[in-house]
Write an enzyme that holds these catalytic residues in place. Structure first.
Site, PDB file in Angstrom:
ATOM      1  CE1 TYR A 206      55.695  35.024  64.525  1.00  0.00           C
ATOM      2  CE2 TYR A 206      55.953  34.987  66.982  1.00  0.00           C
ATOM      3  CZ  TYR A 206      56.221  35.251  65.402  1.00  0.00           C
ATOM      4  OH  TYR A 206      56.320  37.064  65.805  1.00  0.00           O
TER       5      TYR A 206
ATOM      6  CG  HIS B  97      51.486  38.785  64.186  1.00  0.00           C
ATOM      7  ND1 HIS B  97      51.528  37.626  64.494  1.00  0.00           N
ATOM      8  CD2 HIS B  97      53.057  40.088  63.816  1.00  0.00           C
ATOM      9  CE1 HIS B  97      53.332  37.529  64.176  1.00  0.00           C
ATOM     10  NE2 HIS B  97      53.355  38.677  63.460  1.00  0.00           N
TER      11      HIS B  97
ATOM     12  N   PRO C 178      65.971  43.796  66.499  1.00  0.00           N
ATOM     13  CG  PRO C 178      66.434  43.017  68.400  1.00  0.00           C
ATOM     14  CD  PRO C 178      65.558  42.643  67.857  1.00  0.00           C
ATOM     15  CG  LEU C 179      70.758  41.394  67.370  1.00  0.00           C
ATOM     16  CD1 LEU C 179      71.335  40.322  67.899  1.00  0.00           C
ATOM     17  CD2 LEU C 179      71.482  42.790  67.525  1.00  0.00           C
ATOM     18  N   GLY C 180      68.652  43.514  63.250  1.00  0.00           N
ATOM     19  CA  GLY C 180      67.812  43.636  62.157  1.00  0.00           C
ATOM     20  C   GLY C 180      68.317  42.154  61.413  1.00  0.00           C
ATOM     21  CG  LEU C 181      65.037  40.380  59.744  1.00  0.00           C
ATOM     22  CD1 LEU C 181      64.710  40.081  58.498  1.00  0.00           C
ATOM     23  CD2 LEU C 181      64.361  38.896  60.667  1.00  0.00           C
ATOM     24  N   GLY C 182      69.450  39.214  61.849  1.00  0.00           N
ATOM     25  CA  GLY C 182      71.283  38.807  62.419  1.00  0.00           C
ATOM     26  C   GLY C 182      72.172  39.742  61.731  1.00  0.00           C
TER      27      GLY C 182
ATOM     28  CG  PHE D 257      73.588  45.150  63.753  1.00  0.00           C
ATOM     29  CD1 PHE D 257      74.080  46.497  62.770  1.00  0.00           C
ATOM     30  CD2 PHE D 257      72.202  46.037  62.615  1.00  0.00           C
ATOM     31  CE1 PHE D 257      73.937  46.782  62.298  1.00  0.00           C
ATOM     32  CE2 PHE D 257      71.674  46.777  62.307  1.00  0.00           C
ATOM     33  CZ  PHE D 257      72.185  47.134  61.526  1.00  0.00           C
TER      34      PHE D 257
END
Length: 353
Positions: free
Chosen positions: A63, A130, A210-214, A216
């Site tokens: 990253y 990773h 968990p938010l689908g890359l934003g 949701f």
């Protein structure tokens, strides 16, 4: 919904690691050009997360690259280190315009020591591979990680995007504490084989994206809704447009899922992001989602998802919404290794000469 709920603690795996039920994915604080200009804000966000009860901080040497670990190193000074469980990763590199993966012993050791220096710590709590190096038997990679545990440089070992057979082979060398995988209402393929394998072996589950890359959080207009002043905008557009699910022909279909989740969220007086995150939390106390954000407001909302309670009927309704046929497009670009193509050669093929 504000972040008023106390962040409960869970045991991640059966090797002794205890973490907050929700972690913080730190990738987005560093992967975009210009992120260094916001260092003070990002340090403040990390401190706010810790003060709010978040203890699992997730990063990787790729990253930035490397700058995210340096950022966490700065944020964890002055007594903060003892309040968190620090997770980082190795083995995924971007060189000469291509992604490559390494799990050979010399690289594992060098990567770990470099991460320790950047983070400014003497020991990494949870160290993941990773992505799986498909040219090196997983037993060889795990053998070096086991040595690092014995030397006190890492406490617990994890894998990310590993197949069930790879997990089993690795676990036989040294117990795994966690497997990190993509799990959300629109990424549920891991439920077939990976999740049952982890639970059979007593391995904790860390859910990224968990938010689908934003998706949701913002829905199909995610790219349009990125603030014009947001330093990430150009990079965010390029990233999302490179993913099959965000390409227009698929997005037109996928928006139906968001609309259904949004309608249910309105009935429950929460945001669609909180509802989607609550669904992950309700999968069990062996699951820790690690949503990422660069804004304290969003962090507070994510923590608020812990207080969203779902009935058995509501869980069934959400799972019906997130059936495989409700989503079009692969979840990742074809050049990125996932558990579907993470098999490694047998140990007998490794030449130690």
């Amino acid at each position: 919904m504000a972040a008023t709920s106390e962040v409960r603690r869970i045991k991640l795996g059966n090797q002794g690691l205890e973490v907050s039920a929700q972690g913080l994915g730190c990738m987005g604080l560093s992967i975009f050009e210009g992120a260094d200009k916001f260092e003070a804000e990002h340090v403040a966000l990390i401190h706010h997360a810790i003060d709010s009860g978040i203890t699992l901080l997730d990063t990787s040497d790729v990253y930035g690259p490397e700058t995210n670990e340096l950022l966490l190193g700065k944020a964890l000074k002055d007594g903060m280190r003892e309040k968190v469980q620090l997770a980082t990763k190795f083995g995924m590199l971007y060189e000469d315009g291509n992604w490559c993966y390494r799990g050979d012993p010399a690289y594992v050791r060098a990567a770990c020591e470099a991460s320790l220096r950047r983070l400014g710590v003497s020991c990494i709590d949870l160290y993941y591979q990773h992505r799986i190096d498909t040219t090196v038997p997983i037993e060889v990679t795990m053998g070096e990680l086991k040595k690092l545990v014995e030397e006190g440089k890492i406490k617990y070992i994890g894998l990310s995007e590993a197949s069930a057979s790879t997990i089993r082979r690795a676990h036989a060398v040294h117990p795994l504490t966690a497997v990190q995988l993509e799990w959300s209402l629109w990424s549920r393929d891991v439920e077939e084989d990976i999740i049952p394998t982890c639970r059979e072996l007593g391995i904790g589950i860390v859910a990224y994206s968990p938010l689908g890359l934003g998706f949701f959080a913002k829905g199909p207009k995610l790219i349009e809704n990125v603030d014009n002043g947001d330093y990430r905008k150009a990079n965010c557009i390029a990233l999302l447009q490179g993913l099959p699910r965000f390409q227009q022909e698929n997005l037109d279909h996928n928006k139906i899922l968001y609309e259904k989740v949004n309608a249910m969220a309105e009935k429950k007086s929460c945001t669609p992001a909180q509802l989607a995150l609550a669904w992950v939390h309700h999968q069990g106390d062996d699951v820790c989602p690690i949503p990422g954000t660069s804004k304290i407001k969003n962090l507070n909302q994510n923590i608020g998802a812990l207080s969203v309670k779902l009935t058995t009927q509501e869980m069934a309704e959400l799972e019906a919404m997130g059936r495989p046929d409700s989503v079009k497009g692969e979840r990742s670009a074809t050049y990125i290794v996932t558990y579907k193509n993470s098999e490694t050669p047998p140990l007998s093929s490794w030449n130690t000469a």
